[in-house]
Design a protein around this motif. Structure first.
Motif, PDB file in Angstrom:
ATOM      1  N   TRP A   1      43.947  52.249  36.686  1.00  0.00           N
ATOM      2  CA  TRP A   1      43.218  52.794  35.542  1.00  0.00           C
ATOM      3  C   TRP A   1      42.520  51.682  34.771  1.00  0.00           C
ATOM      4  O   TRP A   1      41.367  51.822  34.350  1.00  0.00           O
ATOM      5  CB  TRP A   1      44.177  53.564  34.649  1.00  0.00           C
ATOM      6  CG  TRP A   1      43.598  54.067  33.369  1.00  0.00           C
ATOM      7  CD1 TRP A   1      44.023  53.784  32.106  1.00  0.00           C
ATOM      8  CD2 TRP A   1      42.482  54.957  33.203  1.00  0.00           C
ATOM      9  NE1 TRP A   1      43.254  54.422  31.169  1.00  0.00           N
ATOM     10  CE2 TRP A   1      42.297  55.152  31.817  1.00  0.00           C
ATOM     11  CE3 TRP A   1      41.629  55.594  34.093  1.00  0.00           C
ATOM     12  CZ2 TRP A   1      41.289  55.962  31.298  1.00  0.00           C
ATOM     13  CZ3 TRP A   1      40.616  56.399  33.580  1.00  0.00           C
ATOM     14  CH2 TRP A   1      40.465  56.576  32.211  1.00  0.00           C
ATOM     15  N   PHE A   2      43.209  50.562  34.601  1.00  0.00           N
ATOM     16  CA  PHE A   2      42.572  49.418  33.948  1.00  0.00           C
ATOM     17  C   PHE A   2      41.445  48.857  34.806  1.00  0.00           C
ATOM     18  O   PHE A   2      40.353  48.547  34.299  1.00  0.00           O
ATOM     19  CB  PHE A   2      43.607  48.331  33.663  1.00  0.00           C
ATOM     20  CG  PHE A   2      42.993  46.979  33.433  1.00  0.00           C
ATOM     21  CD1 PHE A   2      42.332  46.699  32.251  1.00  0.00           C
ATOM     22  CD2 PHE A   2      43.055  46.001  34.420  1.00  0.00           C
ATOM     23  CE1 PHE A   2      41.742  45.463  32.044  1.00  0.00           C
ATOM     24  CE2 PHE A   2      42.470  44.766  34.219  1.00  0.00           C
ATOM     25  CZ  PHE A   2      41.815  44.496  33.031  1.00  0.00           C
ATOM     26  N   VAL A   3      41.679  48.719  36.104  1.00  0.00           N
ATOM     27  CA  VAL A   3      40.672  48.118  36.983  1.00  0.00           C
ATOM     28  C   VAL A   3      39.404  48.972  37.027  1.00  0.00           C
ATOM     29  O   VAL A   3      38.281  48.446  36.970  1.00  0.00           O
ATOM     30  CB  VAL A   3      41.253  47.914  38.392  1.00  0.00           C
ATOM     31  CG1 VAL A   3      40.163  47.513  39.378  1.00  0.00           C
ATOM     32  CG2 VAL A   3      42.335  46.841  38.369  1.00  0.00           C
ATOM     33  N   VAL A   4      39.556  50.289  37.100  1.00  0.00           N
ATOM     34  CA  VAL A   4      38.381  51.166  37.147  1.00  0.00           C
ATOM     35  C   VAL A   4      37.585  51.077  35.850  1.00  0.00           C
ATOM     36  O   VAL A   4      36.348  50.968  35.864  1.00  0.00           O
ATOM     37  CB  VAL A   4      38.815  52.614  37.434  1.00  0.00           C
ATOM     38  CG1 VAL A   4      37.669  53.580  37.209  1.00  0.00           C
ATOM     39  CG2 VAL A   4      39.307  52.738  38.862  1.00  0.00           C
ATOM     40  N   ARG A   5      38.264  51.127  34.716  1.00  0.00           N
ATOM     41  CA  ARG A   5      37.552  51.027  33.438  1.00  0.00           C
ATOM     42  C   ARG A   5      36.851  49.683  33.302  1.00  0.00           C
ATOM     43  O   ARG A   5      35.689  49.617  32.859  1.00  0.00           O
ATOM     44  CB  ARG A   5      38.526  51.234  32.282  1.00  0.00           C
ATOM     45  CG  ARG A   5      39.011  52.667  32.114  1.00  0.00           C
ATOM     46  CD  ARG A   5      39.914  52.777  30.905  1.00  0.00           C
ATOM     47  NE  ARG A   5      41.080  51.917  31.045  1.00  0.00           N
ATOM     48  CZ  ARG A   5      41.896  51.600  30.047  1.00  0.00           C
ATOM     49  NH1 ARG A   5      41.670  52.056  28.830  1.00  0.00           N
ATOM     50  NH2 ARG A   5      42.948  50.826  30.260  1.00  0.00           N
ATOM     51  N   ALA A   6      37.543  48.615  33.670  1.00  0.00           N
ATOM     52  CA  ALA A   6      36.930  47.289  33.573  1.00  0.00           C
ATOM     53  C   ALA A   6      35.750  47.157  34.531  1.00  0.00           C
ATOM     54  O   ALA A   6      34.711  46.578  34.179  1.00  0.00           O
ATOM     55  CB  ALA A   6      37.976  46.212  33.865  1.00  0.00           C
ATOM     56  N   ALA A   7      35.881  47.704  35.738  1.00  0.00           N
ATOM     57  CA  ALA A   7      34.794  47.613  36.712  1.00  0.00           C
ATOM     58  C   ALA A   7      33.567  48.394  36.251  1.00  0.00           C
ATOM     59  O   ALA A   7      32.429  47.925  36.382  1.00  0.00           O
ATOM     60  CB  ALA A   7      35.270  48.123  38.070  1.00  0.00           C
ATOM     61  N   LEU A   8      33.778  49.586  35.703  1.00  0.00           N
ATOM     62  CA  LEU A   8      32.647  50.365  35.193  1.00  0.00           C
ATOM     63  C   LEU A   8      31.986  49.671  34.007  1.00  0.00           C
ATOM     64  O   LEU A   8      30.752  49.657  33.888  1.00  0.00           O
ATOM     65  CB  LEU A   8      33.108  51.766  34.796  1.00  0.00           C
ATOM     66  CG  LEU A   8      33.477  52.707  35.946  1.00  0.00           C
ATOM     67  CD1 LEU A   8      34.042  54.009  35.404  1.00  0.00           C
ATOM     68  CD2 LEU A   8      32.263  52.990  36.829  1.00  0.00           C
TER      69      LEU A   8
END
Length: 212
Positions: free
Chosen positions: A91-98
């Motif tokens: 969840w953190f990785v997806v938000r940071a990537a977006l």
């Protein structure tokens, strides 16, 4: 009339192609996310099984006595719900990537440093800093070990970062943060030029012609 119909049909086809491509990118991101969560969850459960087998051996018992602090951290890690732990990391990785993708797309960085680079250059410019920051964040906020944090973030980044960057590139035009000030500057210059060319006399030439 025919030209207008052709132009409308062309614009509609372009819009449908854009929507179709955007949906395909979103589906690719969802599939990559599900695959990455599955891999990380499997790695965590595999490590848990190896750890429980290891602590039953004489060498494992000696490790527990000599490195009690490290052993307690591992016990605390494997006491968690590992599936939820993997979800939290992703969840953190997806938000940071977006977020990184949107900011890069808005500042012309995606086309310059991501789309035009491959292999080691892309890893050095994009993946390595992202993995390093993600590892630090997961380590400090979720209280995981450096090795566990780096493995989870690396797997998630390798599978999720590229689809997230593609989705972000569909949301914004390339370089919109730079285009808006430039367009504003050009409009201001055009307005100033028009004001300079405007006659300073308050009399209207049409009124003068009418009076004559």
């Amino acid at each position: 009339m025919d030209n207008d119909r052709v132009l409308r049909g062309y614009r509609m086809m372009r819009a449908l192609e854009t929507i179709r491509a955007g949906m395909a990118d979103i589906v690719a991101l969802a599939v990559s996310l599900a695959l990455s969560v599955s891999i990380c969850t499997g790695l965590l459960y595999f490590g848990k099984s190896l750890w429980w087998v290891y602590v039953q051996t004489p060498v494992g018992q000696q490790f527990l006595r000599m490195f009690s602090k490290d052993a307690s951290e591992l016990f605390q890690l494997y006491d968690h719900n590992l599936y939820r732990l993997a979800l939290a990391v992703h969840w953190f990785v997806v938000r940071a990537a977006l977020l990184v993708g949107i900011m890069s797309q808005a500042a012309f960085l995606t086309s310059e440093f991501y789309d035009n680079t491959e292999g080691l250059r892309r890893f050095g410019f994009c993946l390595a800093p992202f993995i390093a920051f993600g590892t630090w964040h997961v380590h400090t906020t979720m209280y995981l070990g450096w090795f566990t944090s780096s493995v989870l973030v690396a797997v998630a980044s390798l599978l999720v970062l590229d689809p997230a960057m593609r989705v972000a590139s569909r949301l914004l035009p390339d370089g919109i943060l730079l285009r808006i000030p430039l367009c504003f500057w050009h409009e201001c210059r055009r307005l100033l030029t028009a004001m300079r060319r405007f006659p300073t006399s308050s009399r209207c030439p049409f009124t003068e012609c009418h009076q004559r």
